[in-house]
Design a protein around this motif. Structure first.
Motif, PDB file in Angstrom:
ATOM      1  N   GLU A   1       4.531  11.199   0.106  1.00  0.00           N
ATOM      2  CA  GLU A   1       3.869   9.902   0.172  1.00  0.00           C
ATOM      3  C   GLU A   1       3.607   9.504   1.616  1.00  0.00           C
ATOM      4  N   ASP A   2       2.702   8.531   1.762  1.00  0.00           N
ATOM      5  CA  ASP A   2       2.381   7.931   3.064  1.00  0.00           C
ATOM      6  C   ASP A   2       2.135   8.991   4.144  1.00  0.00           C
ATOM      7  N   GLU A   3       3.006   9.059   5.170  1.00  0.00           N
ATOM      8  CA  GLU A   3       2.726   9.948   6.299  1.00  0.00           C
ATOM      9  C   GLU A   3       3.268  11.368   6.099  1.00  0.00           C
ATOM     10  N   ASP A   4       3.839  11.660   4.936  1.00  0.00           N
ATOM     11  CA  ASP A   4       4.384  13.001   4.701  1.00  0.00           C
ATOM     12  C   ASP A   4       3.334  14.095   4.892  1.00  0.00           C
ATOM     13  N   THR A   5       3.766  15.240   5.427  1.00  0.00           N
ATOM     14  CA  THR A   5       2.922  16.438   5.403  1.00  0.00           C
ATOM     15  C   THR A   5       3.704  17.519   4.673  1.00  0.00           C
TER      16      THR A   5
ATOM     17  N   ARG B   1       0.850  -1.195   0.000  1.00  0.00           N
ATOM     18  CA  ARG B   1       0.000   0.000   0.000  1.00  0.00           C
ATOM     19  C   ARG B   1       0.876   1.230   0.000  1.00  0.00           C
ATOM     20  N   LYS B   2       0.687   2.075  -0.993  1.00  0.00           N
ATOM     21  CA  LYS B   2       1.455   3.317  -1.064  1.00  0.00           C
ATOM     22  C   LYS B   2       0.491   4.468  -1.296  1.00  0.00           C
ATOM     23  N   VAL B   3       0.651   5.516  -0.493  1.00  0.00           N
ATOM     24  CA  VAL B   3      -0.166   6.712  -0.681  1.00  0.00           C
ATOM     25  C   VAL B   3       0.678   7.757  -1.393  1.00  0.00           C
ATOM     26  N   LEU B   4       0.209   8.265  -2.535  1.00  0.00           N
ATOM     27  CA  LEU B   4       0.903   9.325  -3.261  1.00  0.00           C
ATOM     28  C   LEU B   4       0.098  10.611  -3.104  1.00  0.00           C
TER      29      LEU B   4
END
Lengths: 388, 388
Positions: free
Chosen positions: B233-237, B176-179
């Motif tokens: 990505e993921d937890e980046d803000t 699972r990757k959040v972009l």
């Protein structure tokens, strides 16, 4: 009337986005006199969506859906409704022009994908969306009513009001008063209120404890017992009350914030028309910034950044620099580490007026940076409210 | 295997208690390889509960319920399950002794009401509750499985692990990757990504669109197509990335905000250790405040408060006043009213560096003050991220 709500979206189902829509609509339907016994969250997939829509329509008079009205292929509410009620989807040129006009106002061409948003099941009437490109629709047939709304609350809320008007749904007023307190925990309130406490709903908020009361006499009794501890009621916000008071007195406020990093200014400027009473603010997150903004070096030297004298000097500097009637300041430690020997949760609020300046210490539990900052910001507003 | 979750409780249905159980269980079931397409919240009422249990069992292999296992008369899950599966409720002396022992350990006699908790549908096996008096149970029949768990997460979580062991469900770690993108709407992303878009989850956030991707190759393809548009990505803000970049380069930032009223500073100071890169900020909510903070009168005179030259001048003033390497500024109109002839949603972001200064216009839809302010604040951070 039996009603139910279907939240459409895989992200709601698995909690990637928190679903507050179905509960908010269920509560509102209840207040409008409908019976609500079940709500659904359904993934962005056609087959289960059609199945649950049909199931919901079988057992309810009114079915409200949120979400799935966007322009992309995984937005399936339009098609699923059409299948569940057995009506074809038809394109509407007039609505297409409205969507195109929305993009025109943003100065962008309408992507082809958005054409889908101008489709509705035959026989359905539009509910226009003043805040987005996704119109909703209302369908009635065979004694059943189906209302499709988009997902974002700021979009569907005005559309829901419009739909309720058309459906003749109106809230049955039930007496409800929210009393907002500051400076007391729930267990302290329970002690002060004694047996009255069991008759109210109490909810801990970052600004204090909220009491929900459904009886007018009880409100009077509680007000008497909590004199000076209730700062507002119902929709009141601390920032709104501060703004109203300043407006009434023709006065202005300036702030300087360290630990809260802009949060106090942000709360104050959430109020529409804030510029009439709020002169501006400074975020003096470093020692140098405090000095630049006019906090005397000797105060910083003698007392450090986290102290009552510094909070006072910050409030005075804010008042002076922005030529305001009041200066309000917050300094403290949000963590994760202690600062200048002060543990996380230590906060000082300073207030400067034409009669002099004061400061007050606070000590909040270390419940994480965000929580400490929020509580510090509300403490500053509450201090202004009670002392200015 | 098709699975679904039913959250039992009127308080969940209307949002008085937030329902996090069904989403948490749905996500966990997905990770265990089950298909989850729908979840339910049902009031504490027998008839709809029996109906929805039967409906859920008809379309799923596994049905998990939470809540409704307490000792009071409105706890109806036991009885509803018994009716839905067509088995009588039977009392279990051994379980009754365990519940009594639980009270013994608390030093209290067991209230008579708790006897109900020792009842289970015939044929079901117990799932013991190490943290409370409400045991759960597991029933299997006709190729269907039903698992009843209590409501409090700290109680059901260990019981759920036990049930998964018995059912042979195990987590299959799933890629699972959040972009995280900025500057493109969902329909534009759909156009750029073409058929790839159908394979990702896309979620609109105030800072842009988030893409959730479950395939490593797909991530590579999307990165290529969206070059320069993916900021993290993921937890980046955004604020975290700005902080990290400044830290790496040993540089500092100062901000001046009008329309966002402190929100940019607040986002920047949410990052632990922010004081190492963030010099501070100013909230110049009025024309006078802008002038006080060093925006030249002639710029305000010639271009007004909401303009590109003013945004640039604000950024330059912030940089100068706080002696920072970069100055970042936002001015605009959050509403409810237009300002200086600019409609709500008009925003300018300014950036000042040692190489010169720039500004960029934005136009957001009028989705209410709060939303415009949030989008403006994130736009400022994204502008810094892409241009500084």
């Amino acid at each position: 009337m039996k009603a139910t709500v279907i939240g459409v979206g895989t992200e709601l189902l698995v909690g990637h986005t928190q679903d507050t829509n179905t509960a908010e609509l269920a509560a509102d339907l209840l207040e409008s006199g409908a019976e609500v016994e079940v709500s659904f969250r359904v993934a962005d997939e056609l087959e289960p969506l059609v199945r649950e829509l049909a199931h919901a329509l079988r057992h309810h008079d009114l079915v409200v859906t949120t979400g799935g009205l966007g322009p992309t292929p995984d937005d399936l509410t339009r098609e699923a409704v059409a299948r569940a009620i057995g009506a074809p989807l038809v394109a509407d040129e007039a609505m297409l022009e409205k969507i195109r006009a929305f993009f025109d106002r943003m100065g962008r061409p309408m992507p082809e994908a958005n054409r889908r948003q101008a489709m509705r099941p035959r026989g359905a009437e539009w509910i226009e969306n003043p805040r987005g490109t996704a119109p909703g629709f209302l369908w009635q047939g065979g004694g059943k009513t189906l209302l499709a709304l988009p997902g974002p609350p700021e979009e569907w809320r005005p559309m829901w009001e419009e739909a309720k008007r058309r459906l003749g749904l109106s809230k049955k007023p039930r007496y409800r008063k929210v009393l907002k307190t500051f400076g007391l925990g729930e267990s302290q309130l329970a002690e002060i209120l004694g047996p009255l406490f069991a008759e109210v709903g109490s909810y801990a908020k970052p600004w204090g404890v909220e009491l929900v009361v459904h009886d007018e006499d009880l409100v009077k009794k509680i007000r008497k017992k909590l004199k000076g501890k209730i700062w507002g009621e119902d929709e009141d916000t601390l920032a709104g009350l501060v703004h109203r008071r300043l407006l009434a007195e023709g006065k202005t406020l300036a702030v300087m914030e360290s630990v809260t990093g802009g949060l106090v200014a942000e709360l104050l400027t959430e109020v529409p028309g804030a510029s009439r009473t709020f002169r501006g603010g400074m975020v003096s997150y470093t020692r140098e910034a405090k000095a630049r903004f006019g906090v005397p070096e000797e105060v910083l030297e003698a007392h450090g950044q986290v102290s009552a004298p510094t909070a006072r000097a910050m409030a005075e500097a804010a008042r002076r620099l922005l030529d305001a009637d009041f200066g309000l300041a917050v300094t403290g430690v949000a963590g994760p580490e202690a600062l200048e020997g002060h543990p996380v949760g230590t906060v000082f609020v300073g207030l400067a007026t034409d009669r002099g300046s004061w400061a007050r210490p606070y000590r909040f539990p270390d419940q994480g940076r965000e929580r400490v900052r929020l509580r510090a910001a509300y403490a500053a507003l509450a201090y202004f409210w009670s002392e200015a």
